[in-house]
Design an enzyme around this catalytic site. Sequence first.
Site, mmCIF file in Angstrom:
data_model
loop_
_atom_site.group_PDB
_atom_site.id
_atom_site.type_symbol
_atom_site.label_atom_id
_atom_site.label_comp_id
_atom_site.label_asym_id
_atom_site.label_seq_id
_atom_site.Cartn_x
_atom_site.Cartn_y
_atom_site.Cartn_z
ATOM 1 N N ASN A 9 41.001 58.676 35.176
ATOM 2 C CA ASN A 9 41.930 57.993 34.283
ATOM 3 C C ASN A 9 41.193 56.797 33.699
ATOM 4 O OD1 ASN A 9 43.966 56.552 33.062
ATOM 5 N ND2 ASN A 9 45.057 56.047 34.959
ATOM 6 N N LYS A 11 42.078 54.825 31.459
ATOM 7 C CA LYS A 11 42.958 53.737 31.005
ATOM 8 C C LYS A 11 42.508 53.261 29.617
ATOM 9 C CE LYS A 11 44.006 52.785 35.770
ATOM 10 N NZ LYS A 11 44.504 51.878 36.783
ATOM 11 N N HIS A 92 52.728 57.292 35.007
ATOM 12 C CA HIS A 92 51.815 56.379 35.694
ATOM 13 C C HIS A 92 52.523 55.041 35.927
ATOM 14 C CE1 HIS A 92 48.428 53.733 36.475
ATOM 15 N NE2 HIS A 92 47.745 54.822 36.802
ATOM 16 N N GLU A 94 51.612 52.101 35.587
ATOM 17 C CA GLU A 94 51.444 51.105 34.514
ATOM 18 C C GLU A 94 52.414 51.383 33.368
ATOM 19 O OE1 GLU A 94 47.175 51.481 34.093
ATOM 20 O OE2 GLU A 94 46.965 50.663 36.115
ATOM 21 N N GLU A 161 50.310 57.726 43.999
ATOM 22 C CA GLU A 161 49.540 56.514 43.734
ATOM 23 C C GLU A 161 50.344 55.294 44.164
ATOM 24 O OE1 GLU A 161 46.322 57.150 40.484
ATOM 25 O OE2 GLU A 161 48.169 56.483 39.542
ATOM 26 N N GLY A 167 43.784 49.658 41.471
ATOM 27 C CA GLY A 167 42.949 48.602 40.903
ATOM 28 C C GLY A 167 42.822 47.375 41.788
ATOM 29 N N SER A 199 42.352 53.038 44.103
ATOM 30 C CA SER A 199 41.098 52.506 44.642
ATOM 31 C C SER A 199 40.259 53.544 45.390
ATOM 32 C CB SER A 199 41.370 51.279 45.532
ATOM 33 O OG SER A 199 41.923 50.226 44.765
HETATM 34 P P1 PGA Z 1 42.105 52.819 40.445
HETATM 35 O O1 PGA Z 1 43.255 53.416 39.485
HETATM 36 O O2 PGA Z 1 41.290 53.983 40.947
HETATM 37 O O3 PGA Z 1 41.319 51.888 39.585
HETATM 38 O O4 PGA Z 1 42.815 52.120 41.569
HETATM 39 C C1 PGA Z 1 43.900 54.619 39.771
HETATM 40 C C2 PGA Z 1 44.928 54.924 38.712
HETATM 41 O O5 PGA Z 1 45.576 53.991 38.208
HETATM 42 O O6 PGA Z 1 45.129 56.096 38.344
#
Ligand code: PGA
Length: 240
Positions: A9, A11, A92, A94, A161, A167, A199
């Site tokens: 991803n 982003k 997601h 976010e 997740e 993150g 992460s």
């Molecule tokens: P990350 O993000 O691996 O940076 O924690 C995962 C995601 O948001 O899909």
Amino acid sequence: MRARLVAGNWKMHGSRAANLALLDAIVAGVGGVECAVCVPFPYLAQVAERLQGTQVAWGAQNLSEYASGAHTGEVSAAMLAEFGCRYVLVGHSERRQIYGETDAQAAAKFAAAQGAGLKPIFCVGETLEERDAGRTEAVVARQLDAVLGKGRFGDAVLAYEPVWAIGTGRTATPEQARAVHGFLRQRVGAATRILYGGSVKPQNAAAIFAMPDVDGGLIGGASLVAQDFVAICAAAQTKG
Ligand code: PGA
């Protein structure tokens, strides 16, 4: 036997030059594992062109729940299908947290994606506050039930997740992942792939992927570093 999947991803990251270098390295380095990159809309054409004929699939990170019409700034499932997208992230955290996406909206987007022949990667996960209050299962069940209540999960992919792990560098322990994946497995059945995200790094991927009911990963930060993404794909491949 469920084939493992590692999805990146990106982003809101990338540039034409950086994407090309990253894709070249992924194509060269990735082994036999099924993998995909989910990229910002403007780069779909570039990614489709570069990955055509390779084993790396591509997808988007969001879509509209509507088919067409007066929806300024939105992108439909059919448009993504035209670019050869196989996957699209839906729900997601976010999207839910920053853009106020509701369970109902996520479910509508899921249905729109499936209707166009895309495979949604449907994301669920609890906040730290919810986990500390013992509400993890209730929250992921509510998020998932919004989709299951409207139809079949079909060949879509589910991603667990935990919001507190995204993150933050604070990944769920393999045991925490196993527990929630086991709970989700009961609801979606044996055929559905359930990815862990939050992460995931080369250092912790193998231990997480070794857990029952973990069928791969959804990778944010580490998917932008070719060497790390390739190492995570390798970790997914070595599982029996
Ligand atoms: P990350 O993000 O691996 O940076 O924690 C995962 C995601 O948001 O899909």
